[in-house]
Every structure is written in structure tokens, then in C-alpha cells.
Design a protein around this motif. Structure first.
Motif, short mmCIF file in Angstrom:
data_model
loop_
_atom_site.label_atom_id
_atom_site.label_comp_id
_atom_site.label_asym_id
_atom_site.label_seq_id
_atom_site.Cartn_x
_atom_site.Cartn_y
_atom_site.Cartn_z
N GLU A 107 24.43 37.84 33.66
CA GLU A 107 24.28 37.96 35.19
C GLU A 107 25.59 36.99 35.92
OE1 GLU A 107 21.16 37.62 38.68
OE2 GLU A 107 20.51 37.85 36.75
N TYR A 108 25.34 35.86 35.03
CA TYR A 108 25.94 34.94 35.66
C TYR A 108 27.47 34.47 35.09
CZ TYR A 108 21.73 33.50 37.70
OH TYR A 108 20.55 33.59 38.44
N SER A 109 27.93 35.66 34.38
CA SER A 109 29.59 35.46 33.76
C SER A 109 30.50 35.55 34.90
CB SER A 109 29.50 36.68 32.44
OG SER A 109 29.47 37.94 33.43
N GLY A 110 31.59 34.97 34.52
CA GLY A 110 32.87 35.07 35.48
C GLY A 110 32.72 33.95 36.10
N ASP A 111 33.60 33.79 37.01
CA ASP A 111 33.80 32.74 38.08
C ASP A 111 33.53 32.92 39.62
OD1 ASP A 111 34.59 30.61 35.81
OD2 ASP A 111 36.71 31.45 36.18
N VAL A 112 33.73 33.96 39.86
CA VAL A 112 33.46 34.55 41.61
C VAL A 112 33.17 36.09 41.43
CG1 VAL A 112 34.91 35.13 43.49
CG2 VAL A 112 35.43 32.96 42.24
N ILE A 113 32.20 36.06 42.50
CA ILE A 113 31.60 37.76 42.45
C ILE A 113 32.17 37.79 43.75
CG2 ILE A 113 29.62 39.22 42.79
CD1 ILE A 113 28.33 37.51 40.58
N GLY A 114 33.01 39.06 43.89
CA GLY A 114 33.36 39.51 45.49
C GLY A 114 33.94 40.78 45.33
N LEU A 115 33.73 41.68 46.36
CA LEU A 115 34.35 42.99 46.47
C LEU A 115 33.68 43.82 45.32
CD1 LEU A 115 38.12 42.24 46.81
CD2 LEU A 115 36.68 42.65 48.47
N GLY A 116 32.56 43.53 44.72
CA GLY A 116 31.68 44.24 43.78
C GLY A 116 32.29 44.14 42.40
N ILE A 117 33.13 42.88 42.21
CA ILE A 117 33.67 42.71 41.14
C ILE A 117 33.43 41.16 40.55
CG2 ILE A 117 36.16 42.39 39.68
CD1 ILE A 117 37.19 44.43 42.06
N LYS A 118 33.40 41.11 39.42
CA LYS A 118 33.23 39.88 38.64
C LYS A 118 34.59 39.34 38.47
CE LYS A 118 28.62 40.20 36.50
NZ LYS A 118 27.94 40.21 35.30
N TRP A 119 35.10 38.24 38.75
CA TRP A 119 36.33 37.59 38.69
C TRP A 119 36.29 36.39 37.88
CZ3 TRP A 119 40.29 40.18 41.13
CH2 TRP A 119 39.99 41.07 42.16
N GLU A 120 37.29 36.21 36.79
CA GLU A 120 37.50 35.05 36.06
C GLU A 120 38.82 34.44 36.81
OE1 GLU A 120 37.12 32.12 33.16
OE2 GLU A 120 35.75 33.77 33.43
#
Length: 87
Positions: A35-48
């Protein structure tokens, strides 16, 4: 670039992007996975988030004169590359 400086540069890129999209940084920059993967969460998307000195030269070259580039390798799903101002 030293490891500490590189980490600061990456963290700054994450904060900048999260602010731009009204998102939030992921704790520990996604190091926990799941659940904590990626760098940023926004716009319903996990972002790297990636920041590089020289960008991604071939993708940038393909962007000349167009708004976005759609790429797909054989037997893979497609991906899209576009400037943030277009997004």
C-alpha cells in the motif's frame, strides 16, 4: 552526486510533484512496498517520481512538435510520456 544529496534531490522532486497535483508523498518514499509503494499518491494514481540531470533524451526528442508520446513494447502494455504543462 553523493547518496545524501541524491536523496534530497529525489525528495524535493516528490514534494514538488505532490504539490503540483494536489497529492501527498508516500511515507519512506515507497520503500515499504504494498500500500506504500510509489513516491506520491494523487489523482487516484500511485506515482513514481524521477529527476535526472539530462532527462530522457530519446523520449524528449520524440516529443518535438507533438503533445504526447505513446509507447508500447511487444507483449507489453502501452505507456504515455508528456510534459507536465500538457498533463
Amino acid at each position: 552526486m553523493s547518496g545524501r544529496r541524491s536523496k534530497r534531490k529525489g525528495s524535493a522532486a516528490e514534494r514538488e510533484f505532490a504539490k503540483l497535483i494536489g497529492g501527498k508523498r508516500v511515507p519512506l518514499s515507497g520503500a515499504m512496498g504494498g500500500e506504500y509503494s510509489g513516491d506520491v499518491i494523487g489523482l487516484g494514481i500511485k506515482w513514481e517520481c524521477k529527476r535526472r540531470k539530462e532527462s530522457f533524451k530519446q523520449l524528449d526528442k520524440w516529443l518535438e512538435g507533438v503533445d504526447a508520446v505513446a509507447c508500447r513494447a511487444d507483449r507489453d502494455e502501452g505507456k504515455v510520456w508528456m510534459p507536465l504543462k500538457t498533463f
